[in-house]
Design an enzyme around this catalytic site. Structure first.
Site, PDB file in Angstrom:
ATOM      1  N   GLU A   1      -4.366   2.692  -8.152  1.00  0.00           N
ATOM      2  CA  GLU A   1      -3.335   1.906  -7.643  1.00  0.00           C
ATOM      3  C   GLU A   1      -3.310   0.535  -8.487  1.00  0.00           C
ATOM      4  OE1 GLU A   1      -4.550  -0.124  -4.043  1.00  0.00           O
ATOM      5  OE2 GLU A   1      -2.667   0.621  -3.110  1.00  0.00           O
TER       6      GLU A   1
ATOM      7  N   CYS B   1       0.855  -1.272   0.010  1.00  0.00           N
ATOM      8  CA  CYS B   1      -0.165   0.032   0.035  1.00  0.00           C
ATOM      9  C   CYS B   1       0.743   1.228   0.008  1.00  0.00           C
ATOM     10  CB  CYS B   1      -0.944   0.006   1.026  1.00  0.00           C
ATOM     11  SG  CYS B   1      -0.224  -0.359   2.760  1.00  0.00           S
TER      12      CYS B   1
HETATM   13  P1  NAD Z   1      -9.700  -6.714  -0.316  1.00  0.00           P
HETATM   14  O1  NAD Z   1      -9.800  -5.501   0.417  1.00  0.00           O
HETATM   15  O2  NAD Z   1     -10.981  -7.174  -0.906  1.00  0.00           O
HETATM   16  O3  NAD Z   1      -9.218  -7.890   1.035  1.00  0.00           O
HETATM   17  C1  NAD Z   1      -8.655  -7.366   2.209  1.00  0.00           C
HETATM   18  C2  NAD Z   1      -9.277  -8.245   3.505  1.00  0.00           C
HETATM   19  O4  NAD Z   1     -10.481  -7.956   3.257  1.00  0.00           O
HETATM   20  C3  NAD Z   1      -9.120  -9.926   3.344  1.00  0.00           C
HETATM   21  O5  NAD Z   1      -9.083 -10.511   4.371  1.00  0.00           O
HETATM   22  C4  NAD Z   1     -10.544 -10.187   2.729  1.00  0.00           C
HETATM   23  O6  NAD Z   1     -11.063 -11.501   2.947  1.00  0.00           O
HETATM   24  C5  NAD Z   1     -11.522  -9.116   3.369  1.00  0.00           C
HETATM   25  N1  NAD Z   1     -12.579  -8.953   2.714  1.00  0.00           N
HETATM   26  C6  NAD Z   1     -13.254  -8.986   1.557  1.00  0.00           C
HETATM   27  N2  NAD Z   1     -14.528  -8.800   1.112  1.00  0.00           N
HETATM   28  C7  NAD Z   1     -14.887  -8.240   2.486  1.00  0.00           C
HETATM   29  C8  NAD Z   1     -16.036  -7.859   3.071  1.00  0.00           C
HETATM   30  N3  NAD Z   1     -17.174  -7.661   2.273  1.00  0.00           N
HETATM   31  N4  NAD Z   1     -16.324  -7.434   4.260  1.00  0.00           N
HETATM   32  C9  NAD Z   1     -15.206  -7.718   5.239  1.00  0.00           C
HETATM   33  N5  NAD Z   1     -13.842  -8.269   4.684  1.00  0.00           N
HETATM   34  C10 NAD Z   1     -13.963  -8.403   3.457  1.00  0.00           C
HETATM   35  O7  NAD Z   1      -8.582  -6.640  -1.132  1.00  0.00           O
HETATM   36  P2  NAD Z   1      -8.131  -7.855  -2.225  1.00  0.00           P
HETATM   37  O8  NAD Z   1      -9.414  -8.093  -3.206  1.00  0.00           O
HETATM   38  O9  NAD Z   1      -7.363  -9.085  -1.645  1.00  0.00           O
HETATM   39  O10 NAD Z   1      -7.011  -6.904  -2.935  1.00  0.00           O
HETATM   40  C11 NAD Z   1      -7.803  -5.937  -3.953  1.00  0.00           C
HETATM   41  C12 NAD Z   1      -6.724  -4.679  -3.799  1.00  0.00           C
HETATM   42  O11 NAD Z   1      -6.862  -4.386  -2.424  1.00  0.00           O
HETATM   43  C13 NAD Z   1      -5.473  -4.816  -4.189  1.00  0.00           C
HETATM   44  O12 NAD Z   1      -5.332  -4.674  -5.701  1.00  0.00           O
HETATM   45  C14 NAD Z   1      -5.032  -3.526  -3.430  1.00  0.00           C
HETATM   46  O13 NAD Z   1      -5.309  -2.278  -4.365  1.00  0.00           O
HETATM   47  C15 NAD Z   1      -5.780  -3.344  -2.306  1.00  0.00           C
HETATM   48  N6  NAD Z   1      -4.933  -3.775  -1.125  1.00  0.00           N
HETATM   49  C16 NAD Z   1      -4.595  -3.041  -0.337  1.00  0.00           C
HETATM   50  C17 NAD Z   1      -3.871  -3.260   0.675  1.00  0.00           C
HETATM   51  C18 NAD Z   1      -3.099  -2.479   1.706  1.00  0.00           C
HETATM   52  O14 NAD Z   1      -2.241  -2.925   2.328  1.00  0.00           O
HETATM   53  N7  NAD Z   1      -3.712  -1.043   1.838  1.00  0.00           N
HETATM   54  C19 NAD Z   1      -3.484  -4.574   1.022  1.00  0.00           C
HETATM   55  C20 NAD Z   1      -4.128  -5.581   0.351  1.00  0.00           C
HETATM   56  C21 NAD Z   1      -4.991  -5.214  -1.210  1.00  0.00           C
END
Ligand code: NAD
Length: 483
Positions: free
Chosen positions: A384, A284
């Site tokens: 991003e 991030c």
């Molecule tokens: P995401 O936001 O979907 O997932 C992050 C976490 O949230 C995971 O544990 C996932 O299981 C959980 N999650 C997913 N849907 C949820 C919901 N409806 N309610 C509660 N929890 C939920 O991220 P992703 O799809 O794995 O990655 C996609 C994008 O997210 C990446 O391309 C990037 O842009 C971003 N990302 C950012 C960080 C960061 O450190 N800021 C980390 C991972 C991903």
């Protein structure tokens, strides 16, 4: 004997399969092979975990802070002892280069060490109201914290949330990411073995829209801590709002490194590349945009090209500079962005494609890529990408640099490179980001530095002493003194 590990839910001090019996396959991103099976927790598993965390709360919150500190110290020592094993697991699970995974394990231990040191120093204030009253404040734990962890830095981000929450007397239900979470499950084992009381930490692996959504919406949770994408962060915030529960959101970034004409380019370039490509750019806080003053552009590109040529790509455990992306989806998304950049008119330098060949086709590799001649308004400059792709745009003066830096919806981190202290300081004041680095970027694990976003990068602060404010609430007590 099969090497494939299985992990259940950890609720009330006991490992058990999900109530449905269902599991999720975790794949090795370098080979596409199954690495482990994890429980596919759902609402009923989350309900049981929240109940356990509620039951454990009074005793843990009332426990003398020095005792909590000792448990945290023991966890820190144990992580350090198991550092190599944890790092290898993290590297294989996420795909990140082994050295980076080792740094994550060091930072994880440091989080527990740091917050062990402050657990008994969470002080209140006394407020003078004259002779008739004695007024003071105390900082109390929020209660049951829900912590939803992403796949890019499972060990570090879990430790970043766990250590301050535990130090301040909260209990936890954690939902790690389905794509990579094995180090979190090993950390859970360590916490239990090092004396964390039963029910204080509960972990429910599973899918985001099942376990994650059930946890974010749970009415008995008192704080939701989320790291991940903006879209999911918004969904988590909506769910928590129905229960009037505070959220701590750490979302994405499109962080700029601003290179002024008088910058020492030879000193800057190795850090600029390191800042752009940690964990193959799936970070991030990655410095995924370079903004360079026009006079320095040609010299910078020449050095970046040379630096790019020296980068190695391979499986995380081989400790290259660039490992595979976490999933096929992520690999496709990054390729799509490179195509979008070509259509928008950027000049693609190096990489720009997936890596193929012996033993590599099955992995999610993308070669590190520079997109030169980016301009404000282009999607590759705004959005991003979360991959090994670095965009480069040019500016003429400080005003334009600040406008470009602030011209995305994010505001997580910024770097400024230059020899003129006045100019770098003026820019540091103008840039809208939670952390600004001058002539450096990242500063190690950054455990001591408050970290969090402006705008859609989120709100609230993790790390450092500021995290203690995020995990506590203030109570004011006013006592009338009889005369
Ligand atoms: P995401 O936001 O979907 O997932 C992050 C976490 O949230 C995971 O544990 C996932 O299981 C959980 N999650 C997913 N849907 C949820 C919901 N409806 N309610 C509660 N929890 C939920 O991220 P992703 O799809 O794995 O990655 C996609 C994008 O997210 C990446 O391309 C990037 O842009 C971003 N990302 C950012 C960080 C960061 O450190 N800021 C980390 C991972 C991903």
């Amino acid at each position: 004997m099969s090497e494939i590990q299985s992990y259940g839910c950890f609720v009330n001090g006991v490992w058990a399969p999900a109530r449905s019996g269902r599991t999720v396959e975790v794949l090795d991103p370098a080979t596409g092979k199954v690495l482990a099976h994890i429980a596919r927790g759902e609402k009923t598993d989350v309900d049981a975990a929240v109940q356990a965390a509620q039951r454990a709360l009074p005793a843990w919150a009332d426990c003398p802070p020095v005792q909590r500190a000792r448990v945290l110290s023991n966890i820190a020592r144990r992580i350090a002892q198991e550092q190599d094993r944890l790092a290898r697991l993290e590297s294989q699970d996420t795909g990140k280069p082994l050295k980076q995974a080792q740094a994550d394990a060091v930072a994880a231990a440091r989080f527990f060490e740091y917050y062990a040191g402050v657990a008994d120093k969470v002080l209140g204030t006394s407020i003078p109201l004259g002779q008739e009253f004695f007024d003071f404040t105390v900082r109390e734990p929020l209660g049951v914290t829900a912590q939803i962890v992403p796949w890019n830095y499972p060990l570090q981000i879990a430790s970043r949330g766990l250590a301050p929450a535990l130090a301040t007397g909260n209990t936890i239900v954690m939902k790690p990411a389905e794509l990579a979470c094995l180090s979190v499950l090993e950390l859970t084992r360590i916490c239990h073995e090092e004396g964390l009381p039963v029910g204080v930490l509960n972990v429910v692996p599973g899918l985001g829209h099942e376990a994650g959504a059930a946890l974010a919406a749970h009415p008995d949770v008192n704080l939701v801590v989320f790291t991940g994408s903006v879209a999911t962060g918004a969904a988590v915030m909506r769910a928590a709002s129905d229960n009037i529960v505070p959220v701590l959101l750490e979302l994405g970034g499109k962080s700029p490194n601003i290179v002024l004409a008088d910058a020492d380019l030879d000193a800057a370039v190795p850090t600029l590349l390191k800042a752009a490509f940690p964990n193959s750019g799936q970070t991030c806080s990655a410095g995924s945009r370079i903004l360079v003053q026009r006079q320095a552009h040609a010299a910078l590109i020449e050095r970046l090209r040379a630096g790019l040529d020296g980068l190695t790509v391979g499986a995380g455990l081989q400790d290259p500079d660039i490992g595979p992306l976490v999933s096929r989806n992520q690999q496709q998304k990054v390729q799509d962005y490179i195509s979008i950049g070509r259509d928008e008119g950027v000049e693609v330098i190096g990489g720009g494609r997936v890596l193929e060949g012996a033993n590599l086709d099955a992995g999610n590799f993308v070669l590190p890529t520079l997109l030169d001649q980016a301009r404000a308004g282009m999607r590759v400059h705004q959005e991003e990408i979360f991959g090994p792709v670095l965009t480069i745009a040019q500016f003429d003066d400080l005003e334009e640099a600040a406008a470009l830096a602030n011209g995305t919806e994010y505001g997580l981190v910024a770097g400024i490179w230059g020899r003129d202290v006045g100019a770098t300081h003026r820019l540091a004041q103008k840039v809208k980001a939670g952390q600004v680095f001058v002539n450096c970027y990242g500063a190690g694990g950054g455990v001591e530095l408050p970290f969090g976003g402006y705008r859609k990068s989120g709100f609230g602060r993790e790390k450092g002493l500021d995290a203690l404010l995020s995990y506590t609430q203030v109570k004011n007590i006013c006592v009338r003194i009889d005369r």
